[in-house]
Design an enzyme around this catalytic site. Sequence first.
Site, mmCIF file in Angstrom:
data_model
loop_
_atom_site.group_PDB
_atom_site.id
_atom_site.type_symbol
_atom_site.label_atom_id
_atom_site.label_comp_id
_atom_site.label_asym_id
_atom_site.label_seq_id
_atom_site.Cartn_x
_atom_site.Cartn_y
_atom_site.Cartn_z
ATOM 1 N N GLY B 240 -7.451 -13.189 -4.062
ATOM 2 C CA GLY B 240 -7.155 -12.955 -2.656
ATOM 3 C C GLY B 240 -8.357 -12.364 -1.942
ATOM 4 O O GLY B 240 -8.860 -12.919 -0.984
ATOM 5 N N ILE B 467 -2.869 -10.359 -8.064
ATOM 6 C CA ILE B 467 -3.810 -11.366 -7.550
ATOM 7 C C ILE B 467 -4.940 -11.613 -8.546
ATOM 8 O O ILE B 467 -6.060 -11.960 -8.185
ATOM 9 C CB ILE B 467 -4.349 -10.966 -6.162
ATOM 10 C CG1 ILE B 467 -5.075 -9.610 -6.215
ATOM 11 C CG2 ILE B 467 -3.198 -10.892 -5.155
ATOM 12 C CD1 ILE B 467 -5.807 -9.277 -4.904
ATOM 13 N N GLY B 468 -4.588 -11.428 -9.816
ATOM 14 C CA GLY B 468 -5.584 -11.597 -10.867
ATOM 15 C C GLY B 468 -6.092 -10.262 -11.363
ATOM 16 O O GLY B 468 -6.981 -10.193 -12.222
ATOM 17 N N ALA B 511 -2.360 -0.616 -7.631
ATOM 18 C CA ALA B 511 -2.057 -0.024 -8.940
ATOM 19 C C ALA B 511 -1.531 1.393 -8.786
ATOM 20 O O ALA B 511 -0.484 1.752 -9.342
ATOM 21 C CB ALA B 511 -3.307 -0.040 -9.816
ATOM 22 N N GLN B 624 -12.100 -5.449 -13.379
ATOM 23 C CA GLN B 624 -12.296 -5.232 -11.947
ATOM 24 C C GLN B 624 -13.724 -4.792 -11.663
ATOM 25 O O GLN B 624 -14.333 -5.212 -10.685
ATOM 26 C CB GLN B 624 -11.312 -4.177 -11.430
ATOM 27 C CG GLN B 624 -9.878 -4.676 -11.346
ATOM 28 C CD GLN B 624 -9.746 -5.849 -10.405
ATOM 29 O OE1 GLN B 624 -10.072 -5.758 -9.228
ATOM 30 N NE2 GLN B 624 -9.312 -6.975 -10.918
ATOM 31 N N LYS B 687 -6.763 6.565 -9.165
ATOM 32 C CA LYS B 687 -7.254 6.102 -7.868
ATOM 33 C C LYS B 687 -7.509 4.596 -7.942
ATOM 34 O O LYS B 687 -7.257 3.955 -8.958
ATOM 35 C CB LYS B 687 -8.556 6.837 -7.504
ATOM 36 C CG LYS B 687 -8.355 8.311 -7.221
ATOM 37 C CD LYS B 687 -9.616 8.988 -6.692
ATOM 38 C CE LYS B 687 -10.573 9.371 -7.795
ATOM 39 N NZ LYS B 687 -11.579 10.376 -7.345
ATOM 40 N N GLY B 690 -10.227 -1.538 -7.629
ATOM 41 C CA GLY B 690 -10.401 -2.972 -7.378
ATOM 42 C C GLY B 690 -11.622 -3.342 -6.562
ATOM 43 O O GLY B 690 -12.069 -4.475 -6.598
ATOM 44 N N GLU B 691 -12.159 -2.410 -5.820
ATOM 45 C CA GLU B 691 -13.283 -2.724 -4.938
ATOM 46 C C GLU B 691 -14.517 -1.877 -5.203
ATOM 47 O O GLU B 691 -15.612 -2.190 -4.740
ATOM 48 C CB GLU B 691 -12.850 -2.516 -3.476
ATOM 49 C CG GLU B 691 -11.725 -3.444 -3.038
ATOM 50 C CD GLU B 691 -10.967 -2.912 -1.829
ATOM 51 O OE1 GLU B 691 -10.553 -1.735 -1.865
ATOM 52 O OE2 GLU B 691 -10.794 -3.654 -0.853
#
Lengths: 320, 736
Positions: B240, B467-468, B511, B624, B687, B690-691
């Site tokens: 996504g 989303i994976g 998460a 990630q 925390k 993902g980014e």
Amino acid sequence: MRAFSYDRASAVADAAGAEARLIAGGTNLLDLMKLEVELPTRLLDINHVGLDQITEVEGGLRLGALLRNADCAADQRVRRDYPLLARAILAGASPQLRNRATTGGNLCQRTRCGYFMRLGTRCNKREPGSGCDAIDGSNREHAIFGVSPACIATYPGDMAVALAALDASVEITGSRGGRSIPLRGFHRLPGDDPSRDNVLEPGEIITSVTLPPPVGGRQVYRKVRDRASFAFALVSVAAIIDIQSGRISRADLAFGGVAHKPWHDPEVEQALLGEVPSPVLFARAADLLVAKAKGQGENDFKIPLLRRSLIAVLAEATGV
Amino acid sequence: MFGTYDVPDQRNLLDQTRQGIIGKPLDRPEAALKVTGTATYAAEYRPENCAEGVLVTATIAQGRVLHLHRDEVLSMPGVLGIFADKRMLRRPAQGTAGQAPVQDVREVEYYGQPVALVVAESFEQASHAAKALRIDYAPEGDVPFDAGKAEYESGQKPVILGDLDEAMASAAHSVDLTYTTEGHASAAMEPHASIAAWQGDVLTLWGSFQMISHNVKELADSLRISPRNVRIISPYVGGGFGSKLGISHDAIAAAIAARELGRPVRVVLTRQQVFDTIMRRSETRQRLRLAADASGRLTGLGHEAWVSNLPGEKFAEPVTQATEFLYGGENRKLAVNVARISRLTSGSVRAPGEAVGMQVLEAAMDELAEKAGLDPIELRKRNLPASQPGKDRPYSSRMLVEALDQGARAFGWDARKPRPCMRREGEWWLGMGVASAARVNMLRPASARVRLEADGSLLVQSDQTDIGTGSYAILGQIAGEMLGVPITRVRVELGDSSLPSGAGSGGSFGASSTGSAVFRACEAIRDRLAHRLGIPVEALELRDGIASGQGRSRPVTELLQGEALEQVGRIKPGKTQMDYAQASYGAFFCEVAVNAFTGETRMRRMLGAFGFGRVLNAKTARSQCLGGMVWGIGAALTEEQSFDLRDGRLLNHDLAQYHVPCHADVPALEVILLEERDAPASPLQAKGVGELAICGAAGAVANAIYNACGVRMRSFPMTPDRLIAQLPDPIARAAD
């Protein structure tokens, strides 16, 4: 994708003279059909006509038109005697695509100009007479040699650049018989008819590409690109350089990503022949090459990039 | 009590539970389905009698649609209908919109905007008919295509503290630099796709979404129907990266056509349409002003950004988001300005804000370190404030120093040459770079249902998406850990709007938010089990289906007495979100080679050390981080949207021309996961991750390029053309 009829040819004779679009690997044609840039009403599948072998001829090699790129690059004779060709093939596409793509099809692949591949733009190659949106548009990928007011597209491939340096020939057959032409003359400059990429006449089919006897020397294929794999060349250099008694005795060069065809400039080769290799000589040759180049704006960088790339290749090939 | 998270949960309960699966690098439960191609994605459902729709996109940039030559196309083989409804979407919905985005495709706002849908019996028929549809337009409008020719307006409330100009003027060391970054595409593997089917007034939509509870509202509002009549099914999402936060053109078009035709309709965007119409990350221009005293302590920090979006769009790439809290500097000016231009919508693309803001801040810090004569790691350490500047609130936790130190040791930072052009291998200059990583942490409202079955197995349900990223894996691990159930006996069902609303996947919050909802549901079940066992819950131990404590021990199935226990858990952000500066942190180290002739940059190796609270699954968390670093390499070296400035159209709209890094661009990547517990962040002490691993990565690459060849790159991506413009002519060197 527009509906089309599909037939399979079982022999070259079925294909020669056929009023149909020939499909071999289909790695480029199918994409363009989905985009409706290509709209064939008849497809003739030539994957089953043979012509997929490498044969030894007159000291050289004949590569069948339907020989897969992957098989060509893996062939021991090609790797030993024409490493330039193996390297150029492996510099292009991906293993999956090279498993499908063929010698003849690769030569016939079309430009990746973004305007050509997009309906709703002016493109003399796709729609003769409509104009060219690339000239005043985004032209970072475009040509610096041999452009015309009608078209500034490049031939995108790698294999043909190596074949141009190797001075290969292309065997063609058609309803009026066969002919052989030098590869350096196979692709056209756009002139006022950019819809024609090469000199194939309607109904003609490539049957093979012939490599002349091996020439020795150091062979280098240098492809400069925006990412490390799976990108078309910003510029590429194919070189066969030999040195005898400290002087350059062979300098066969061709350049990719810079023109509507693999670019070949005999003057640059002449400037190197008989000379003692040195950085100054390389710079002189590179300056001579780019003296005729003309940028379109966004692709101006290709001129210094080509110059620097040729210098790097000559240094690598001569060990200077 | 609606689950507001007001007081940090310091119990660290997941460190006391005994199942031993939390944090473990377990495989995703759905992994086998995915790698064998048997996980069903949105476009792959096969409802009976499904028709195929293909969107038609505008070939003008601005104006009105005057006439569709419908008759020419309706007579083509297989064509069932042409739709150009005022409810159809001109723009996709922004993340968390929860309402209809800009509708009505009779007007055109950007080149390539969808203007109609053609539906036919087969995809090929629809596709050809869509291309054949002639449209008369009235081009009008004067929104510029080039941000350079546009008016700017403020995109967010600026932060102004003290007097930055004065700090710059009196600084012992300072830099005042302007950078540019180019637009990015999400480029998720799975294109946006919807299948719509109606039963009476109820719409079922199989789609590819990140935030289902919001997407239901967006669909309902766009179609003017009740959200109760919308069901979304989206169990697997093929990436996504922000592009599926909100609904897009396919969903509404499919729903309208399905209703009209009385049969299911599938609409899948082509790869080119995804690029042309979904979401872009804005290009940016950024001015960085850093003022420091003689010791390298920041006294002033200016970060101003200029970005772009369509007129009226609220989203402005929040470029300075991490700059607000990362470093000190009492005199500040942080601002984002947005130009109104005619190009596809800009919106969230993985790590909006930090992805491009951090890389530039970190490149500027490298230049300041050089001016101050400090090692770049030391400069960063000297500028970590005790509390957030201007807000005076503490950091919830911050592992930046640990990340820098552990990363440096593992990477071998001490081998870095102090000056550029000191390492050469053949044609290649070699160098090393470092950068900090930082990304804000968010907790979002979430709920989830946990059902402890009578046989002792577990069912976890939420409309949370995967989303994976690993949602299936971590939610199962949290529940199994809390209730002492082996992971093989835990089932997780996600991605269905009939289930309790999770947080969705976005902003790295899925998460910790939905995980906290699962945690709370499990806590309630633990209470009941403890009660049945006759001990206080604090003494309860659950492991492999056995409940024990205070000398008692009984199988959980006995406590259940043949009946399942079910609980919905809820969490909402509360005071902890305001009282603490919350972010995930890390550090990047990389080594690059720059070709002195061609300006090509190749990554040699890269390491990231990251602290993001509790690690819920070491495998999916590491993945990630790996993916984030790959995105960082893309931002550094290859990714760049190319627009035609005459009409704003995106030119490189496929994966051949828009260059995400390929395998050969990505060297061996090393990831260090730092142990951390962040109680103010969530009851899990976890925390977002993902980014994080994008945020600053490209800065490390830029700094390594400088260390290699002495060229300061201030425009990204750092492609060969940009590099050779500054790289000295090597032949002059060779001739020396």
